[in-house]
Design a protein around this motif. Structure first.
Motif, mmCIF file in Angstrom:
data_model
loop_
_atom_site.group_PDB
_atom_site.id
_atom_site.type_symbol
_atom_site.label_atom_id
_atom_site.label_comp_id
_atom_site.label_asym_id
_atom_site.label_seq_id
_atom_site.Cartn_x
_atom_site.Cartn_y
_atom_site.Cartn_z
ATOM 1 N N VAL A 196 -15.933 42.707 45.013
ATOM 2 C CA VAL A 196 -14.532 42.783 44.544
ATOM 3 C C VAL A 196 -14.138 44.242 44.309
ATOM 4 C CG1 VAL A 196 -12.924 42.150 42.698
ATOM 5 C CG2 VAL A 196 -14.528 40.443 43.593
ATOM 6 N N HIS A 243 -16.478 36.503 44.393
ATOM 7 C CA HIS A 243 -15.258 36.379 43.590
ATOM 8 C C HIS A 243 -15.520 35.522 42.349
ATOM 9 C CE1 HIS A 243 -11.096 35.095 42.648
ATOM 10 N NE2 HIS A 243 -10.809 36.305 43.067
ATOM 11 N N HIS A 269 -12.616 38.727 50.650
ATOM 12 C CA HIS A 269 -12.368 39.299 49.307
ATOM 13 C C HIS A 269 -11.252 40.339 49.361
ATOM 14 C CE1 HIS A 269 -16.267 37.412 48.436
ATOM 15 N NE2 HIS A 269 -15.914 37.455 47.168
#
Ligand code: WQD
Length: 343
Positions: A240, A187, A17
């Motif tokens: 994230v 994600h 990520h």
């Protein structure tokens, strides 16, 4: 010529990520990974999401010669984000020497190779577990660290002590240690997420695997804690949001804004949710009933852990944006994609 960053463990959950966020911030990324707890498929997934295929070198960072060779080929790197480590708390209790060897040999070899190549910026993947059982809440970076309960957690504390000594000994080397609270989520593309090996230690993947029928039922480890509903409280943070903090930390080092050679930042949301909060929110978000049972406490669990995020806000200009619902819905989407893939 783009700024090049080496990401060790970049095929892993938080690493992948972060690679995406680095690429989207116009960095050139080189991934070092031994694939011991990840898959090379992640590289093509990153390519699909960003349109950029990061350079990948399969390397065992416990091996000093191999590590030195890998760095030699990328000596123009400006910095390193070091994720590569084993991270299963339970496994570390059963196999402490494997954890101390893997996590500390890798760290030492990376630092030595950076020193050899005059690469003077380092971001370390640390954990709130270094605080042990906090005596004040929310936890600030000034909270004293305590001997973590697990060998996994202790490798993080020892690593920070190594960084403290090394940054003091070097004129030019700067480091930032990022202390994660509880990373969950995936994600938005549904292309990457957590890939636990075997039976998940952590709550979120166990919940999604139970809902997906991979596990029969979630065992809730104790509801007799001194909390609002008796179950432990944690500061869950979207992976994230966590990844974005790493990019800001890299930029802080590259712009030489750091105030001391080694800085620590908590990465959390500042909000605490109980296990039952997470279960109830999962049921609401997925409009389903989760099969769970309250059982005995798990050794080493603490009643409450949540972060003060003031310092990261002030110095990195960072705060978490994503709410628990989005963390949970993205985890569930990823789990469903994973199951469809394996069909
Ligand atoms: C959260 C809560 C459990 C599983 C650890 C590491 C930390 C970080 C994240 C590593 C606890 C309860 C869990 C289950 C449950 N790094 N639980 N049933 O222990 O807060 O933190 O993982 O990845 O450094 O220490 O996270 O997700 O294991 O547990 O009831 O099957 O969920 O008791 O209260 P933890 P967790």
């Amino acid at each position: 010529m783009k700024n090049k960053i080496i990401v060790t463990g970049g095929c892993g959950y938080i690493g992948s990520h972060t690679v995406i966020e680095l690429i989207e911030n116009d960095f050139e990324v080189v991934i070092f990974d031994d694939l011991s707890n990840s898959t090379e498929k992640t590289i093509s997934r990153i390519h699909k999401i960003t349109g950029v295929k990061p350079t990948f070198i399969k390397v065992d960072l416990k091996n000093q010669e191999a590590t030195s060779k890998a760095f030699e080929a990328h000596k123009d790197t400006l910095g390193v984000i070091h994720f590569a480590a084993h991270k299963a708390v339970g496994e570390s209790v059963e196999k402490p020497l494997m954890y101390y060897k893997n996590n500390l040999y890798s760290l030492l070899n990376v630092l030595e190779s950076q020193n050899e190549n005059n690469i003077n910026n380092f971001i370390f993947s640390s954990s709130a577990t270094v605080y042990g059982t906090p005596n004040t809440l929310p936890i600030t970076e000034k909270n004293e660290t305590q001997r973590p309960f697990s060998p996994y957690g202790n490798t993080k504390k020892i690593a920070e002590e190594i960084l403290d000594d090394f940054t003091k000994s070097s004129q030019d080397f700067s480091a930032i240690s990022l202390r994660y609270f509880n990373p969950i989520g995936a994600h938005e593309s549904g292309e990457i997420g957590e890939l636990p090996n075997g039976i998940p230690n952590n709550l979120m993947p166990y919940i999604t695997q139970t809902a997906a029928g991979v596990r029969d039922k979630l065992m809730v480890y104790g509801n007799d804690y001194p909390t609002k509903d008796g179950t432990p409280i944690r500061d869950y943070i979207h992976v994230v949001d966590l990844a974005k903090a790493h990019v800001l930390a890299v930029k802080r080092l590259l712009k030489k804004e750091q105030e001391t050679a080694l800085e620590y930042f908590n990465l959390g949301t500042g909000l605490g949710y109980s296990v039952l909060d997470v279960i109830k929110t999962f049921e609401k978000v997925t409009e389903s009933k989760l099969n769970y049972e309250i059982t005995d406490r798990r050794d080493g669990d603490v009643p409450q852990l949540y972060a003060s995020t003031d310092l990261a806000k002030e110095k990195l200009g960072w705060s978490a944006d994503r709410a628990l619902e989005e963390m949970i819905s993205s985890s569930w989407t990823w789990e469903q994609n994973l199951r469809n893939e394996t069909k």
